[in-house]
Design a protein around this motif. Structure first.
Motif, PDB file in Angstrom:
ATOM      1  N   VAL B   5       0.849  -1.184   0.000  1.00 22.69           N
ATOM      2  CA  VAL B   5       0.000   0.000   0.000  1.00 22.69           C
ATOM      3  C   VAL B   5       0.889   1.240   0.000  1.00 22.69           C
ATOM      4  N   GLU B   6       0.840   1.973  -1.119  1.00 27.44           N
ATOM      5  CA  GLU B   6       1.617   3.205  -1.237  1.00 27.44           C
ATOM      6  C   GLU B   6       0.839   4.392  -0.671  1.00 27.44           C
ATOM      7  N   SER B   7       1.575   5.368  -0.193  1.00 24.78           N
ATOM      8  CA  SER B   7       0.978   6.618   0.273  1.00 24.78           C
ATOM      9  C   SER B   7       2.029   7.720   0.164  1.00 24.78           C
ATOM     10  N   GLY B   8       1.570   8.951   0.354  1.00 29.02           N
ATOM     11  CA  GLY B   8       2.500  10.066   0.359  1.00 29.02           C
ATOM     12  C   GLY B   8       2.502  10.919  -0.893  1.00 29.02           C
ATOM     13  N   GLY B   9       1.765  10.492  -1.903  1.00 30.66           N
ATOM     14  CA  GLY B   9       1.708  11.282  -3.118  1.00 30.66           C
ATOM     15  C   GLY B   9       0.923  12.568  -2.917  1.00 30.66           C
ATOM     16  N   GLY B  10       1.018  13.451  -3.902  1.00 33.07           N
ATOM     17  CA  GLY B  10       0.288  14.703  -3.829  1.00 33.07           C
ATOM     18  C   GLY B  10       0.887  15.736  -4.756  1.00 33.07           C
ATOM     19  N   LEU B  11       0.453  16.963  -4.554  1.00 32.48           N
ATOM     20  CA  LEU B  11       0.915  18.086  -5.371  1.00 32.48           C
ATOM     21  C   LEU B  11       2.100  18.767  -4.680  1.00 32.48           C
ATOM     22  N   VAL B  12       3.163  18.978  -5.422  1.00 30.77           N
ATOM     23  CA  VAL B  12       4.348  19.635  -4.876  1.00 30.77           C
ATOM     24  C   VAL B  12       4.900  20.583  -5.925  1.00 30.77           C
ATOM     25  N   GLN B  13       5.498  21.663  -5.480  1.00 35.28           N
ATOM     26  CA  GLN B  13       6.064  22.637  -6.412  1.00 35.28           C
ATOM     27  C   GLN B  13       7.415  22.161  -6.949  1.00 35.28           C
ATOM     28  N   PRO B  14       7.773  22.621  -8.135  1.00 40.23           N
ATOM     29  CA  PRO B  14       9.111  22.280  -8.666  1.00 40.23           C
ATOM     30  C   PRO B  14      10.188  22.682  -7.673  1.00 40.23           C
ATOM     31  N   GLY B  15      11.162  21.796  -7.502  1.00 38.25           N
ATOM     32  CA  GLY B  15      12.229  22.023  -6.535  1.00 38.25           C
ATOM     33  C   GLY B  15      11.924  21.497  -5.154  1.00 38.25           C
ATOM     34  N   GLY B  16      10.684  21.096  -4.934  1.00 37.77           N
ATOM     35  CA  GLY B  16      10.275  20.604  -3.623  1.00 37.77           C
ATOM     36  C   GLY B  16      10.624  19.152  -3.397  1.00 37.77           C
ATOM     37  N   SER B  17      10.205  18.657  -2.234  1.00 43.28           N
ATOM     38  CA  SER B  17      10.488  17.277  -1.832  1.00 43.28           C
ATOM     39  C   SER B  17       9.213  16.570  -1.415  1.00 43.28           C
ATOM     40  N   LEU B  18       9.286  15.248  -1.491  1.00 40.13           N
ATOM     41  CA  LEU B  18       8.159  14.413  -1.097  1.00 40.13           C
ATOM     42  C   LEU B  18       8.727  13.059  -0.699  1.00 40.13           C
ATOM     43  N   ARG B  19       8.104  12.431   0.272  1.00 41.90           N
ATOM     44  CA  ARG B  19       8.519  11.073   0.628  1.00 41.90           C
ATOM     45  C   ARG B  19       7.345  10.124   0.442  1.00 41.90           C
ATOM     46  N   LEU B  20       7.534   9.134  -0.398  1.00 43.47           N
ATOM     47  CA  LEU B  20       6.534   8.099  -0.611  1.00 43.47           C
ATOM     48  C   LEU B  20       6.807   6.939   0.334  1.00 43.47           C
ATOM     49  N   LEU B  85      12.408  18.031  -7.036  1.00 40.85           N
ATOM     50  CA  LEU B  85      11.422  17.496  -7.982  1.00 40.85           C
ATOM     51  C   LEU B  85      11.234  18.410  -9.172  1.00 40.85           C
ATOM     52  N   ARG B  86      10.992  17.763 -10.315  1.00 41.80           N
ATOM     53  CA  ARG B  86      10.805  18.456 -11.587  1.00 41.80           C
ATOM     54  C   ARG B  86       9.439  18.092 -12.156  1.00 41.80           C
ATOM     55  N   ALA B  87       8.982  18.884 -13.105  1.00 40.14           N
ATOM     56  CA  ALA B  87       7.694  18.605 -13.741  1.00 40.14           C
ATOM     57  C   ALA B  87       7.686  17.205 -14.358  1.00 40.14           C
ATOM     58  N   GLU B  88       8.809  16.779 -14.876  1.00 37.27           N
ATOM     59  CA  GLU B  88       8.880  15.474 -15.535  1.00 37.27           C
ATOM     60  C   GLU B  88       8.856  14.296 -14.557  1.00 37.27           C
ATOM     61  N   ASP B  89       8.858  14.590 -13.251  1.00 44.36           N
ATOM     62  CA  ASP B  89       8.695  13.537 -12.247  1.00 44.36           C
ATOM     63  C   ASP B  89       7.220  13.247 -11.969  1.00 44.36           C
ATOM     64  N   THR B  90       6.328  14.035 -12.559  1.00 40.39           N
ATOM     65  CA  THR B  90       4.898  13.807 -12.408  1.00 40.39           C
ATOM     66  C   THR B  90       4.536  12.426 -12.942  1.00 40.39           C
ATOM     67  N   ALA B  91       3.959  11.592 -12.076  1.00 38.78           N
ATOM     68  CA  ALA B  91       3.669  10.212 -12.454  1.00 38.78           C
ATOM     69  C   ALA B  91       2.921   9.515 -11.333  1.00 38.78           C
ATOM     70  N   VAL B  92       2.356   8.373 -11.675  1.00 39.20           N
ATOM     71  CA  VAL B  92       1.922   7.419 -10.657  1.00 39.20           C
ATOM     72  C   VAL B  92       3.142   6.588 -10.289  1.00 39.20           C
ATOM     73  N   TYR B  93       3.397   6.490  -9.002  1.00 37.67           N
ATOM     74  CA  TYR B  93       4.539   5.725  -8.511  1.00 37.67           C
ATOM     75  C   TYR B  93       4.033   4.425  -7.894  1.00 37.67           C
ATOM     76  N   TYR B  94       4.561   3.327  -8.408  1.00 36.50           N
ATOM     77  CA  TYR B  94       4.201   2.004  -7.921  1.00 36.50           C
ATOM     78  C   TYR B  94       5.367   1.409  -7.116  1.00 36.50           C
ATOM     79  N   CYS B  95       5.009   0.781  -6.027  1.00 37.80           N
ATOM     80  CA  CYS B  95       5.943  -0.017  -5.239  1.00 37.80           C
ATOM     81  C   CYS B  95       5.745  -1.475  -5.634  1.00 37.80           C
ATOM     82  N   LEU B 112      -0.157   8.953  -6.851  1.00 35.45           N
ATOM     83  CA  LEU B 112       0.091   9.984  -7.855  1.00 35.45           C
ATOM     84  C   LEU B 112       0.896  11.135  -7.264  1.00 35.45           C
ATOM     85  N   VAL B 113       1.965  11.473  -7.951  1.00 34.15           N
ATOM     86  CA  VAL B 113       2.780  12.629  -7.613  1.00 34.15           C
ATOM     87  C   VAL B 113       2.650  13.640  -8.745  1.00 34.15           C
TER      88      VAL B 113
END
Lengths: 107, 117
Positions: B5-20, B85-95, B112-113
């Motif tokens: 079960v993945e979690s942690g996705g969301g909307l983030v600005q370019p240059g930002g960070s996120l942990r899935l 993070l960059r715009a091109e990192d926008t994606a569904v991330y699967y574990c 989804l990120v």
């Protein structure tokens, strides 16, 4: 990095058709190749590993063949539930890479 | 039964960070190879990273130096720390849990990120 080229990228077929998808590697990957099926909005599902071994539970109409640089996925008689995208992936060396995908649609 | 079960996705600005996060059940992440694979909207699959049971890690060239895969054995969870993070990192991330041949045998549902200002 090893590049995988899938063809065709899109194909239109009818129920009952025999379908063949090709995956070509940029260098010898022996039998380190797998095939996945992905339906819209869903995670991929493993179909075949080691180029030709059918994953448990996958219908026998699916088969894989090849070694070295050229591989094929064949569906012997296309069924309605088979309309999806298919991807190959090489496991020979990092970074692992996927083919560009083949979308199979209903004619 | 294996579950991811993945979690942690969301909307983030370019240059930002996120942990899935990828919470696993039915097996131990420490004893298996674990992978992250992503899929940009309307595009194909892209392998991102793998964490070996022995602790070795590998990354796609596109994320090397920006993403870090790790695990917490006590929580039986795998993480993907994503920085710069960059715009091109926008994606569904699967574990995924890898099988003996290092292919993904079990997949999560994806998270989804979206990287956008």
């Amino acid at each position: 990095d090893i590049q995988l080229t899938q063809s065709p990228s899109f194909l239109s077929a009818s129920v009952g058709d025999r379908v063949t998808i090709t995956c070509r590697a940029s260098q010898d990957i022996s039998s380190y190749l797998v095939w996945y099926q992905q339906k819209p909005g869903k995670a991929p599902k493993l179909l075949i590993y080691a180029a030709s071994t059918l994953q448990s539970g996958v219908p026998s109409r699916f088969s894989g063949s090849g070694s070295g640089t050229e591989f094929t996925l064949t569906i012997s008689s296309l069924q309605p539930e088979d309309f999806a995208a298919f991807y190959c992936q090489q496991l020979k060396s990092y970074p692992l890479t996927f083919g560009g995908g083949t979308k199979v649609e209903i004619k | 039964e294996v579950q991811l079960v993945e979690s942690g996705g969301g909307l983030v600005q370019p240059g930002g960070s996120l942990r899935l996060s990828c919470a696993a059940s039915g097996f131990t992440v420490s004893g298996n190879y674990m992978s992250w694979v992503r899929q940009a909207p309307g595009k194909g699959l892209e392998w991102v990273s793998v964490l070996h049971s022995g602790g070795s890690t590998y990354y796609a060239d596109s994320v090397k130096g920006r993403f870090t895969i790790s695990r917490d054995n006590s929580k039986n969870t795998v993480y993907l720390q994503m920085n710069s993070l960059r715009a091109e990192d926008t994606a569904v991330y699967y574990c995924a849990k890898n099988m003996a041949g290092n292919y993904a045998g079990y997949w999560g549902q994806g998270t989804l990120v979206t990287v956008s200002s």
